[in-house]
Scaffold this motif. Structure first.
Motif, PDB file in Angstrom:
ATOM      1  N   ARG A 124     -39.573   7.166 -20.919  1.00  0.00           N
ATOM      2  CA  ARG A 124     -40.579   7.621 -21.883  1.00  0.00           C
ATOM      3  C   ARG A 124     -40.323   7.029 -23.262  1.00  0.00           C
ATOM      4  O   ARG A 124     -41.269   6.712 -23.998  1.00  0.00           O
ATOM      5  CB  ARG A 124     -40.595   9.145 -21.961  1.00  0.00           C
ATOM      6  CG  ARG A 124     -39.313   9.802 -22.432  1.00  0.00           C
ATOM      7  CD  ARG A 124     -39.437  11.312 -22.435  1.00  0.00           C
ATOM      8  NE  ARG A 124     -38.228  11.973 -22.915  1.00  0.00           N
ATOM      9  CZ  ARG A 124     -37.194  12.281 -22.159  1.00  0.00           C
ATOM     10  NH1 ARG A 124     -37.220  11.965 -20.860  1.00  0.00           N
ATOM     11  NH2 ARG A 124     -36.137  12.899 -22.659  1.00  0.00           N
ATOM     12  N   TRP A 128     -42.875   4.907 -25.676  1.00  0.00           N
ATOM     13  CA  TRP A 128     -43.169   5.366 -27.038  1.00  0.00           C
ATOM     14  C   TRP A 128     -42.702   4.353 -28.081  1.00  0.00           C
ATOM     15  O   TRP A 128     -43.342   4.177 -29.117  1.00  0.00           O
ATOM     16  CB  TRP A 128     -42.522   6.727 -27.269  1.00  0.00           C
ATOM     17  CG  TRP A 128     -43.204   7.823 -26.510  1.00  0.00           C
ATOM     18  CD1 TRP A 128     -44.501   7.840 -26.078  1.00  0.00           C
ATOM     19  CD2 TRP A 128     -42.622   9.061 -26.082  1.00  0.00           C
ATOM     20  NE1 TRP A 128     -44.760   9.006 -25.400  1.00  0.00           N
ATOM     21  CE2 TRP A 128     -43.635   9.784 -25.382  1.00  0.00           C
ATOM     22  CE3 TRP A 128     -41.365   9.642 -26.204  1.00  0.00           C
ATOM     23  CZ2 TRP A 128     -43.405  11.041 -24.831  1.00  0.00           C
ATOM     24  CZ3 TRP A 128     -41.133  10.887 -25.657  1.00  0.00           C
ATOM     25  CH2 TRP A 128     -42.146  11.580 -24.982  1.00  0.00           C
ATOM     26  N   GLY A 261     -45.718   7.580 -22.017  1.00  0.00           N
ATOM     27  CA  GLY A 261     -44.431   8.225 -22.210  1.00  0.00           C
ATOM     28  C   GLY A 261     -44.352   9.580 -21.523  1.00  0.00           C
ATOM     29  O   GLY A 261     -43.321   9.938 -20.956  1.00  0.00           O
ATOM     30  N   THR A 264     -44.381   9.062 -17.545  1.00  0.00           N
ATOM     31  CA  THR A 264     -43.118   8.598 -16.952  1.00  0.00           C
ATOM     32  C   THR A 264     -42.177   9.746 -16.626  1.00  0.00           C
ATOM     33  O   THR A 264     -41.199   9.565 -15.895  1.00  0.00           O
ATOM     34  CB  THR A 264     -42.392   7.618 -17.894  1.00  0.00           C
ATOM     35  OG1 THR A 264     -42.196   8.243 -19.161  1.00  0.00           O
ATOM     36  CG2 THR A 264     -43.183   6.332 -18.062  1.00  0.00           C
TER      37      THR A 264
END
Length: 387
Positions: A124, A128, A261, A264
């Motif tokens: 994640r 991001w 993100g 995931t």
């Protein structure tokens, strides 16, 4: 301490994106001052890209010797110096000379940071972080626009970004002790020998992941560069409207990475990549079919959303496929393949549009998509671990 380091890395990704769109936004004000044709922006961009490819291929050697923290600090410092050089350039030749350290700095930091995050943080964060890069790339033109509208000229715009890069370099130097104790424990730099390009290419799956990265970045850059022209020439969309539509492609990538993100946390990297590939296919079909302007708009947004998880998830899964000891070397060649795709494939479509027809835009994207899917599935069958 780990959270503080992660904050530094997030800031680094925003800052790394800041210079990436500066040349395009400043060039209309620059080329007349230098007395060169408008097409010369391509030469500067190519020099930067070649430097980036070279430094990406050397990232394994540099990171093993210095560690990711020092490589990142030195590379950002080089970029800051190059941006100051840009701001002080009084001739096109000077601009080209400063483009060399700009490219060399960009490739090393990209590969080193991506590998560090892939090894020590969850998927994640990779999504991001690349979302934050998109935020930086979006803010860069605004900084340049502020300098231009304020009467400071393009030189001041480059100087603003250079100052921000210097501040980041200082932060990175102060943060070096944090890099010495990664989340997995041990020392940050690996004293083992660096792999040669030949050794990397002999790793099962290495050529496949390079091909997948090449095709993905070719799709992203071709769509970003030619979407507006395709809408104007083939869909009859007014130029000012088409420019706004094309920007939604990049918005789709940025928003998609923010959403990725969260996804995931439930889906593996390989499932995220396949999901992205499916969304790209749907978006390309919307462009290809005679469904009108709104369908074309939706298609561009879908292509952007589909692109969102692929880049970060391929990088994050590299240690799973190839092992932590080889991941820096493999990510280096992945970065080099990415920049090669961005350099070669958008101009190739330009030749196709000029000599054949721009209507082949979705067909071109679909062909690259098919090759990307084939390469990625080959990677999964190569014997490496599936993320």
């Amino acid at each position: 301490m780990l959270h503080l380091l992660l904050a530094v890395i997030y800031i680094s990704f925003i800052s790394l994106g800041l210079p990436d769109a500066l040349l395009g936004s400043a060039w209309p004000s620059m080329y007349g001052e230098f007395g060169v044709p408008v097409s010369c922006a391509g030469a500067v961009s190519m020099i930067i890209a070649v430097g980036t490819i070279i430094s990406s291929l050397q990232s394994d050697r540099l990171t093993r010797r210095l560690g990711a923290g020092k490589v990142t600090a030195v590379s950002v410092g080089m970029t800051a110096a190059a941006l100051f050089g840009f701001s002080a350039s009084r001739s096109f030749l000077q601009l080209c000379l400063w483009a060399v350290p700009y490219g060399l700095g960009a490739g090393s930091v990209d590969a080193a940071l991506n590998n560090y995050v892939a090894l020590h943080f969850a998927s994640r964060h990779m999504s991001w972080l690349h979302c934050m890069w998109g935020v930086g790339a979006s803010l860069g033109p605004y900084v340049m626009g502020y300098a231009l509208t304020g009467g400071g000229g393009w030189n001041l715009g480059y100087r603003y970004i250079a100052l921000l890069q210097i501040v980041l370099t200082l932060f990175l130097l102060l943060s070096l002790p944090l890099w010495r104790t990664p989340a997995g424990g041990g020392t940050e730099a690996d004293p083992g020998p660096a792999m040669t390009l030949g050794q990397i290419l002999r790793i099962p799956g290495a050529k496949a992941v390079m091909a997948a990265f090449f095709c993905y970045c070719a799709i992203e850059q071709t769509a970003g560069l030619w979407a507006s022209s395709y809408l104007v020439l083939q869909k009859g969309v007014p130029a000012e409207t088409a420019a706004g539509y094309a920007s939604l492609f990049f918005a789709g990538i940025t928003v998609g990475r923010a959403l990725s993100g969260f996804l995931t946390m439930k889906l593996s990297d390989s499932r995220m990549i396949r999901l992205g590939q499916g969304i790209i296919a749907a978006g390309t079909a919307a462009l290809l079919l005679p469904l009108g302007e709104r369908a074309a708009l939706a298609g561009l947004i879908f292509i952007g959303l589909g692109c969102a998880p692929i880049y970060p998830c391929i990088i994050h899964s590299t240690p799973e496929h190839f092992g932590a000891e080889k991941s820096q070397a493999v990510i280096g060649v992945q970065m080099a393949s990415a920049y090669a795709g961005t350099c070669l494939m958008p101009p190739l479509f330009g030749l196709i549009a000029n000599h054949i027809t721009a209507s082949l835009f979705p067909v071109y994207l679909l062909a690259l998509w098919a090759l990307m899917v084939l390469a990625y599935e080959t990677l999964l069958r190569s014997g490496g671990k599936v993320a």
